[in-house]
Every structure is written in structure tokens, then in C-alpha cells.
Scaffold this motif. Structure first.
Motif, PDB file in Angstrom:
ATOM      1  N   HIS A 267       0.840  -1.201   0.000  1.00 47.32           N
ATOM      2  CA  HIS A 267       0.000   0.000   0.000  1.00 47.32           C
ATOM      3  C   HIS A 267       0.881   1.259   0.000  1.00 47.32           C
TER       4      HIS A 267
ATOM      5  N   HIS B  43       1.565   4.214  -2.961  1.00 46.74           N
ATOM      6  CA  HIS B  43       1.509   5.676  -2.842  1.00 46.74           C
ATOM      7  C   HIS B  43       2.676   6.328  -3.597  1.00 46.74           C
TER       8      HIS B  43
ATOM      9  N   GLU C 209      -6.294   7.521  -1.444  1.00 48.44           N
ATOM     10  CA  GLU C 209      -6.295   6.125  -0.976  1.00 48.44           C
ATOM     11  C   GLU C 209      -6.876   5.191  -2.043  1.00 48.44           C
TER      12      GLU C 209
END
Ligand SMILES: [Zn+2]
Length: 204
Positions: free
Chosen positions: A107, A111, A147
Motif C-alpha cells: 500500500h 503511494h 487512498e
């Protein structure tokens, strides 16, 4: 203040695919986390790894600082300073099943890929990240978009998981780290108790 050069000089460095991973200090579970990180990095498709590497070299000095320590609240990971630093909550390193910790790492790496793809929007992304905890921060939509994009990138990489089975090895690791966590919890409870005392004194 410790600089990136200090990390390089002190040997907390590993160069993979031309990216220097810098490990400040000697956090709990460091070797285990290093293994997890290497695995996650190796599973990212080549084109995307290249995208991240090029971005890091264009934007900074081609390094990622990886910090494992206690993060506030529920956050298990942060990606900050335009993707040049990843912070992972040591609680996730100690108590998460490996499959779930991998998800946290992917994750945060997603980003960085997002920064790389939205180069012109990186100031906005950084502002969103840095202020998400601020009380007066109202840019919820921007945060959500940020997100969602990370989730999409993980799906594109084929690493997105929703189930995190706990293995025997996970149980063993948890048991090893449990005393450290319990000691921390006691310390935390004591700090909270003292904070409440001070609070009461001020009110009187
Ligand atoms: Zn995120």
C-alpha cells in the motif's frame, strides 16, 4: 539530526534495483521486516518498479528511508516527503500476520507509484497526507481519492488481498514479540494515568 548521508555511512543501506533503502536505527523485528520489504518490492511488476525508481531519482536522491516505529492512532503505515520515506507501525511488524504486513508495505509503495504518475499533483498529495490528522483539515475527498488510487495500483500489480490468514510462523513471532508489546502497553497506561493526573490538577 541524522541525514541520509549518515544512514549511508553507517551501513544501514541496501541497494536493490538502484534504489538505496536506508534503515535508520535498529528497530524491533528489523530483519523480519527487511525480508518482508524485499519480498514486496520483488513482486511489483518491472515497469512499475522502474516508474518508482525513475521518480525517486528525478524527485530526490533515489533513496527510500524506511522507519519502523510506533505510529499514532490506527495508522499502520505512512508514506511521506513525496514518497521518499515510508514509516511502518512496529505493532504491524510484531502482531500482524505476514500476509497483512505485506499489504501495508505494498500500500505504501503504491503511494509512491501514485506520486510518480501524478507528478504535477504531488504538492496536493503531500498537503493531503501531511494534514490528514489536523483537526481543521476538511479535504476528505482529496484524501479518499488518494487512498482509492493506491488501492487501484495494488490491484493492477496483482497483489491486492482481502484475506490475511495467520500461519504457525505468525503465531510464533507474535509470542516472541508479546513481552515487548506488553511492556510498552504498561508504559503507555502509566503515561496516560499521569496525563490524567496532570489534567485533573489543572482543572482544580
Ligand atoms: Zn494510504
Amino acid at each position: 539530526m541524522t541525514t541520509r548521508q549518515d544512514y549511508l555511512n553507517n551501513g544501514y543501506t541496501e541497494v536493490v534495483d538502484g534504489v538505496a533503502f536506508l534503515w535508520p536505527g535498529n528497530p524491533i523485528g528489523k530483519d523480519y521486516f527487511c525480508d518482508v520489504f524485499r519480498y514486496c518490492w520483488s513482486k511489483i511488476p518491472d515497469e512499475s518498479r522502474l516508474e518508482i525508481i525513475q521518480y525517486l531519482k528525478q524527485e530526490g536522491d533515489g533513496t527510500i528511508v524506511l522507519k519502523v516505529h510506533r505510529l499514532p492512532g490506527e495508522f499502520m503505515g505512512y508514506c511521506v516527503y513525496y514518497g521518499s520515506e515510508i514509516r511502518i507501525n512496529d505493532v504491524a511488524v510484531m502482531l500482524y500476520p505476514q500476509s497483512k504486513l505485506r499489504n501495508v508495505v505494498w500500500h505504501e509503495l503504491a503511494h509512491i507509484a501514485d506520486y510518480a504518475r501524478n507528478f504535477e499533483a504531488k504538492e496536493i498529495i503531500e498537503r493531503v497526507i501531511m494534514h490528514r490528522d489536523a483537526e481543521d483539515w476538511v479535504d476528505g475527498e482529496a484524501y479518499k481519492g488518494f487512498e482509492d488510487r493506491a488501492d487501484r495500483i495494488m490491484k493492477e500489480w496483482g497483489v491486492h488481498r482481502t484475506k490475511f490468514p495467520r500461519t504457525k510462523a505468525d503465531e510464533k513471532r507474535m509470542a516472541t514479540f508479546m513481552p515487548a508489546i506488553e511492556a510498552d502497553m504498561k508504559k503507555l497506561a502509566e503515561l496516560r494515568r499521569r496525563a490524567r493526573l496532570i489534567d485533573t490538577m489543572h482543572k482544580q
